[in-house]
Design a protein around this motif. Structure first.
Motif, PDB file in Angstrom:
ATOM      1  N   LYS A  17      31.672  59.779  38.839  1.00  0.00           N
ATOM      2  CA  LYS A  17      32.945  60.457  38.587  1.00  0.00           C
ATOM      3  C   LYS A  17      33.936  60.340  39.739  1.00  0.00           C
ATOM      4  CE  LYS A  17      31.593  63.417  34.993  1.00  0.00           C
ATOM      5  NZ  LYS A  17      32.152  62.733  33.859  1.00  0.00           N
ATOM      6  N   VAL A  18      33.501  59.823  40.882  1.00  0.00           N
ATOM      7  CA  VAL A  18      34.387  59.705  42.046  1.00  0.00           C
ATOM      8  C   VAL A  18      34.221  58.314  42.653  1.00  0.00           C
ATOM      9  CG1 VAL A  18      34.926  60.562  44.359  1.00  0.00           C
ATOM     10  CG2 VAL A  18      34.247  62.169  42.573  1.00  0.00           C
ATOM     11  N   GLU A  19      35.367  57.666  42.865  1.00  0.00           N
ATOM     12  CA  GLU A  19      35.363  56.358  43.503  1.00  0.00           C
ATOM     13  C   GLU A  19      36.358  56.386  44.652  1.00  0.00           C
ATOM     14  OE1 GLU A  19      36.083  51.753  42.177  1.00  0.00           O
ATOM     15  OE2 GLU A  19      35.361  53.185  40.680  1.00  0.00           O
ATOM     16  N   PHE A  20      35.915  55.964  45.842  1.00  0.00           N
ATOM     17  CA  PHE A  20      36.784  55.922  47.011  1.00  0.00           C
ATOM     18  C   PHE A  20      37.353  54.523  47.187  1.00  0.00           C
ATOM     19  CE2 PHE A  20      33.709  59.302  48.191  1.00  0.00           C
ATOM     20  CZ  PHE A  20      34.603  60.348  48.312  1.00  0.00           C
ATOM     21  N   LYS A  21      38.629  54.443  47.535  1.00  0.00           N
ATOM     22  CA  LYS A  21      39.304  53.186  47.837  1.00  0.00           C
ATOM     23  C   LYS A  21      39.975  53.330  49.188  1.00  0.00           C
ATOM     24  CE  LYS A  21      38.446  51.379  43.854  1.00  0.00           C
ATOM     25  NZ  LYS A  21      37.250  50.584  43.786  1.00  0.00           N
ATOM     26  N   GLY A  22      39.903  52.292  49.964  1.00  0.00           N
ATOM     27  CA  GLY A  22      40.510  52.320  51.293  1.00  0.00           C
ATOM     28  C   GLY A  22      42.021  52.233  51.248  1.00  0.00           C
ATOM     29  N   LYS A  23      42.580  51.846  52.347  1.00  0.00           N
ATOM     30  CA  LYS A  23      44.022  51.731  52.541  1.00  0.00           C
ATOM     31  C   LYS A  23      44.501  50.469  51.832  1.00  0.00           C
ATOM     32  CE  LYS A  23      47.056  51.584  56.542  1.00  0.00           C
ATOM     33  NZ  LYS A  23      47.840  52.787  56.501  1.00  0.00           N
ATOM     34  N   VAL A  24      45.060  50.628  50.621  1.00  0.00           N
ATOM     35  CA  VAL A  24      45.456  49.477  49.806  1.00  0.00           C
ATOM     36  C   VAL A  24      46.819  49.703  49.150  1.00  0.00           C
ATOM     37  CG1 VAL A  24      43.099  48.782  49.278  1.00  0.00           C
ATOM     38  CG2 VAL A  24      44.263  50.353  47.756  1.00  0.00           C
ATOM     39  N   ASN A  25      47.394  48.614  48.696  1.00  0.00           N
ATOM     40  CA  ASN A  25      48.635  48.631  47.936  1.00  0.00           C
ATOM     41  C   ASN A  25      48.262  48.390  46.477  1.00  0.00           C
ATOM     42  OD1 ASN A  25      51.004  47.453  46.545  1.00  0.00           O
ATOM     43  ND2 ASN A  25      51.952  47.585  48.574  1.00  0.00           N
ATOM     44  N   PHE A  26      48.712  49.245  45.582  1.00  0.00           N
ATOM     45  CA  PHE A  26      48.350  49.143  44.166  1.00  0.00           C
ATOM     46  C   PHE A  26      48.677  47.772  43.589  1.00  0.00           C
ATOM     47  CE2 PHE A  26      49.482  49.457  39.672  1.00  0.00           C
ATOM     48  CZ  PHE A  26      48.258  49.853  39.161  1.00  0.00           C
ATOM     49  N   ASN A  27      49.846  47.240  43.918  1.00  0.00           N
ATOM     50  CA  ASN A  27      50.272  45.963  43.346  1.00  0.00           C
ATOM     51  C   ASN A  27      49.310  44.818  43.659  1.00  0.00           C
ATOM     52  OD1 ASN A  27      52.690  46.924  42.105  1.00  0.00           O
ATOM     53  ND2 ASN A  27      53.564  47.082  44.150  1.00  0.00           N
ATOM     54  N   GLU A  28      48.643  44.882  44.789  1.00  0.00           N
ATOM     55  CA  GLU A  28      47.701  43.833  45.177  1.00  0.00           C
ATOM     56  C   GLU A  28      46.356  43.976  44.476  1.00  0.00           C
ATOM     57  OE1 GLU A  28      47.487  43.789  49.453  1.00  0.00           O
ATOM     58  OE2 GLU A  28      49.676  43.813  49.611  1.00  0.00           O
ATOM     59  N   TYR A  29      46.033  45.167  43.998  1.00  0.00           N
ATOM     60  CA  TYR A  29      44.714  45.436  43.408  1.00  0.00           C
ATOM     61  C   TYR A  29      44.810  46.052  42.022  1.00  0.00           C
ATOM     62  CZ  TYR A  29      42.908  44.512  48.044  1.00  0.00           C
ATOM     63  OH  TYR A  29      42.589  43.910  49.229  1.00  0.00           O
ATOM     64  N   LYS A  30      45.938  45.846  41.319  1.00  0.00           N
ATOM     65  CA  LYS A  30      46.141  46.563  40.059  1.00  0.00           C
ATOM     66  C   LYS A  30      45.085  46.261  39.002  1.00  0.00           C
ATOM     67  CE  LYS A  30      50.119  43.781  39.055  1.00  0.00           C
ATOM     68  NZ  LYS A  30      51.546  43.907  38.861  1.00  0.00           N
ATOM     69  N   ASN A  31      44.581  45.047  38.940  1.00  0.00           N
ATOM     70  CA  ASN A  31      43.536  44.754  37.950  1.00  0.00           C
ATOM     71  C   ASN A  31      42.257  45.517  38.270  1.00  0.00           C
ATOM     72  OD1 ASN A  31      45.046  43.064  36.304  1.00  0.00           O
ATOM     73  ND2 ASN A  31      44.601  41.281  37.556  1.00  0.00           N
ATOM     74  N   HIS A  32      41.912  45.599  39.533  1.00  0.00           N
ATOM     75  CA  HIS A  32      40.725  46.349  39.957  1.00  0.00           C
ATOM     76  C   HIS A  32      40.886  47.840  39.618  1.00  0.00           C
ATOM     77  CE1 HIS A  32      37.191  47.310  42.303  1.00  0.00           C
ATOM     78  NE2 HIS A  32      37.889  48.270  42.867  1.00  0.00           N
ATOM     79  N   PHE A  33      42.072  48.386  39.902  1.00  0.00           N
ATOM     80  CA  PHE A  33      42.315  49.792  39.590  1.00  0.00           C
ATOM     81  C   PHE A  33      42.319  50.038  38.089  1.00  0.00           C
ATOM     82  CE2 PHE A  33      42.883  52.275  43.308  1.00  0.00           C
ATOM     83  CZ  PHE A  33      43.173  51.361  44.309  1.00  0.00           C
TER      84      PHE A  33
END
Length: 95
Positions: A17-33
């Motif tokens: 139910k909880v996933e941590f993501k580091g310091k990222v820009n959404f546009n660079e990782y939008k498919n992953h998100f």
């Protein structure tokens, strides 16, 4: 969410139910998100993605720059889901 509630989340490790993501820009990782959001939306009770937290050590807050924070615009997130799932799952963006 209160600071105390957030600290409780950080003290626990990632789970279904909880996933941590580091310091990222959404546009660079939008498919992953998008995949992560869809996965959590399909889980009973949903879940949360916590961004700006070292995912190798959840106790370390990395934060986001103002540009990174702006990239997590709710419309941009919804648009990234349009071609992947229907209906688009409800989600909240909390800072």
């Amino acid at each position: 969410m209160t600071e105390e509630e957030f600290d409780t989340i950080l003290r626990n490790s990632e789970h279904g139910k909880v996933e941590f993501k580091g310091k990222v820009n959404f546009n660079e990782y939008k498919n992953h998100f998008a995949v992560a959001l869809i996965s959590l939306a399909n889980s009973a009770g949903g879940g949360m993605i916590v961004v700006g937290v070292n995912d190798k050590n959840p106790h370390e807050r990395e934060g986001l720059t103002s540009e990174e924070l702006k990239s997590f615009d709710k419309k941009l997130i919804s648009d990234s889901l349009k071609n992947k799932v229907s209906p688009i799952p409800d989600f909240e963006r909390e800072i």
